[in-house]
Design a protein around this motif. Structure first.
Motif, short mmCIF file in Angstrom:
data_model
loop_
_atom_site.label_atom_id
_atom_site.label_comp_id
_atom_site.label_asym_id
_atom_site.label_seq_id
_atom_site.Cartn_x
_atom_site.Cartn_y
_atom_site.Cartn_z
N ARG A 1 0.82 -1.22 0.00
CA ARG A 1 0.00 0.00 0.00
C ARG A 1 0.85 1.27 0.00
O ARG A 1 0.36 2.34 -0.31
N GLU A 2 2.13 1.16 0.36
CA GLU A 2 3.03 2.32 0.29
C GLU A 2 3.09 2.88 -1.12
O GLU A 2 3.30 4.07 -1.31
N GLN A 3 2.92 2.01 -2.12
CA GLN A 3 2.93 2.44 -3.52
C GLN A 3 1.64 3.17 -3.90
O GLN A 3 1.63 3.96 -4.83
N LEU A 4 0.57 2.87 -3.20
CA LEU A 4 -0.77 3.40 -3.52
C LEU A 4 -1.47 3.84 -2.25
O LEU A 4 -2.49 3.27 -1.86
N PRO A 5 -0.98 4.87 -1.59
CA PRO A 5 -1.54 5.22 -0.28
C PRO A 5 -3.01 5.64 -0.31
O PRO A 5 -3.71 5.48 0.68
N GLN A 6 -3.49 6.16 -1.44
CA GLN A 6 -4.89 6.61 -1.54
C GLN A 6 -5.78 5.61 -2.28
O GLN A 6 -6.92 5.92 -2.61
N ALA A 7 -5.26 4.43 -2.54
CA ALA A 7 -6.02 3.45 -3.34
C ALA A 7 -7.25 2.95 -2.62
O ALA A 7 -7.25 2.77 -1.41
N ARG A 8 -8.28 2.73 -3.43
CA ARG A 8 -9.52 2.11 -2.95
C ARG A 8 -9.83 0.92 -3.85
O ARG A 8 -9.44 0.90 -5.02
N ALA A 9 -10.56 -0.01 -3.30
CA ALA A 9 -10.96 -1.17 -4.09
C ALA A 9 -11.97 -0.71 -5.14
O ALA A 9 -12.97 -0.08 -4.83
N ILE A 10 -11.68 -1.03 -6.40
CA ILE A 10 -12.55 -0.67 -7.53
C ILE A 10 -13.57 -1.78 -7.77
O ILE A 10 -14.73 -1.53 -8.02
N GLY A 11 -13.11 -3.01 -7.72
CA GLY A 11 -13.98 -4.15 -7.95
C GLY A 11 -13.29 -5.44 -7.57
O GLY A 11 -12.07 -5.47 -7.38
N SER A 12 -14.08 -6.50 -7.46
CA SER A 12 -13.51 -7.80 -7.13
C SER A 12 -14.38 -8.90 -7.70
O SER A 12 -15.56 -8.68 -8.03
N GLY A 13 -13.80 -10.07 -7.81
CA GLY A 13 -14.52 -11.23 -8.32
C GLY A 13 -13.70 -12.48 -8.14
O GLY A 13 -12.52 -12.42 -7.78
N ASP A 14 -14.32 -13.61 -8.39
CA ASP A 14 -13.66 -14.91 -8.23
C ASP A 14 -13.33 -15.52 -9.57
O ASP A 14 -14.13 -15.45 -10.50
N LEU A 15 -12.15 -16.13 -9.64
CA LEU A 15 -11.80 -16.96 -10.79
C LEU A 15 -12.18 -18.38 -10.44
O LEU A 15 -11.78 -18.90 -9.39
N ARG A 16 -13.00 -18.97 -11.29
CA ARG A 16 -13.41 -20.36 -11.10
C ARG A 16 -12.95 -21.18 -12.30
O ARG A 16 -12.93 -20.69 -13.42
N TRP A 17 -12.60 -22.42 -12.03
CA TRP A 17 -12.19 -23.34 -13.08
C TRP A 17 -12.92 -24.64 -12.82
O TRP A 17 -12.76 -25.25 -11.76
N TRP B 1 -7.19 -2.51 -6.98
CA TRP B 1 -7.01 -1.31 -6.17
C TRP B 1 -6.46 -0.20 -7.05
O TRP B 1 -5.51 -0.42 -7.82
N SER B 2 -7.03 0.99 -6.95
CA SER B 2 -6.55 2.13 -7.74
C SER B 2 -6.87 3.43 -7.02
O SER B 2 -7.83 3.50 -6.25
N GLU B 3 -6.07 4.43 -7.31
CA GLU B 3 -6.36 5.77 -6.80
C GLU B 3 -7.32 6.49 -7.73
O GLU B 3 -7.89 7.51 -7.37
N GLN B 4 -7.51 5.96 -8.95
CA GLN B 4 -8.46 6.53 -9.90
C GLN B 4 -9.86 6.04 -9.55
O GLN B 4 -10.04 4.87 -9.24
N THR B 5 -10.85 6.92 -9.64
CA THR B 5 -12.22 6.48 -9.36
C THR B 5 -12.81 5.75 -10.56
O THR B 5 -13.63 4.87 -10.40
N ARG B 6 -12.42 6.12 -11.76
CA ARG B 6 -12.85 5.42 -12.98
C ARG B 6 -11.61 4.82 -13.62
O ARG B 6 -10.89 5.51 -14.32
N PHE B 7 -11.39 3.57 -13.37
CA PHE B 7 -10.19 2.88 -13.84
C PHE B 7 -10.36 2.45 -15.28
O PHE B 7 -11.34 1.79 -15.63
N ASP B 8 -9.41 2.82 -16.13
CA ASP B 8 -9.40 2.40 -17.53
C ASP B 8 -8.06 1.72 -17.81
O ASP B 8 -7.03 2.39 -17.88
N PRO B 9 -8.05 0.40 -17.94
CA PRO B 9 -6.78 -0.32 -18.11
C PRO B 9 -6.04 0.05 -19.40
O PRO B 9 -4.83 -0.07 -19.46
N GLU B 10 -6.76 0.50 -20.40
CA GLU B 10 -6.12 0.84 -21.68
C GLU B 10 -5.33 2.13 -21.62
O GLU B 10 -4.37 2.31 -22.35
N SER B 11 -5.73 3.04 -20.75
CA SER B 11 -5.05 4.33 -20.71
C SER B 11 -4.55 4.68 -19.31
O SER B 11 -4.38 5.85 -18.99
N SER B 12 -4.32 3.67 -18.50
CA SER B 12 -3.90 3.93 -17.12
C SER B 12 -2.49 4.49 -17.08
O SER B 12 -1.54 3.85 -17.54
#
Length: 166
Positions: free
Chosen positions: A14-30, A41-52
């Motif tokens: 968390r030292e790398q992202l002190p203001q980060a909040r959980a954006i979303g979560s889910g389970d990987l099932r196989w 976790w991101s400090e951005q409220t609207r996370f866009d992986p293509e332009s992060s």
């Protein structure tokens, strides 16, 4: 009894992202088995992986034992599937060695956290410490594409991580 230092150590990433909040979560099932729970976790409220252009973290909490070798093999297979012949055999071999150094065997309850650092690369942590830093921005993009590229194998998990509703 839990040592007083445990909460601090558990959040060392968390030292790398002190203001980060959980954006979303889910389970990987196989085949119906829960493999891990992923949390973005991101400090951005609207996370866009293509332009992060900001750091973010992907936290994986495992529900099953997985060997380092399997984690590395699956990661390389997915990078190759997503990017076909974009990366040379020498690059993939170097990345394999980097991941062997960065990852550990995991058991149920263990965590691995990857922190994406734009234009630098990434760092990998377990719940106690930094495991490795890979100073290769191209590797970092390819690795995190496993979860965030639109062609990911689990588009439902991607949507959940990005905070989208199904």
């Amino acid at each position: 009894m839990i040592p007083l230092a445990a909460p601090v150590c558990a959040n060392v990433w968390r030292e790398q992202l002190p203001q980060a909040r959980a954006i979303g979560s889910g389970d990987l099932r196989w085949f119906g088995l829960k493999i891990y729970t992923a949390r973005l976790w991101s400090e951005q409220t609207r996370f866009d992986p293509e332009s992060s252009t900001s750091p973010f973290a992907l936290e994986l909490t495992y529900h099953r034992s997985i060997s380092r070798e399997q984690f590395v093999k699956t990661s390389l297979d997915e990078i190759t599937r997503l990017f076909a012949n974009r990366y040379s055999a020498a690059t993939l071999k170097r990345w394999e060695a980097d991941m062997q150094r960065a990852f550990t065997d995991v058991n149920a309850g263990d965590q691995l956290i990857g922190v994406y650092l734009p234009e630098v690369g990434c760092r990998f942590y377990n719940s106690r410490q930094l495991l490795a830093e890979i100073r290769d921005p191209e590797f970092a993009k390819a690795f995190f594409a496993i979860w965030f590229d639109e062609r990911t194998k689990d588009t439902g998990l991607r949507s959940q991580l990005l905070g989208s509703r199904k």
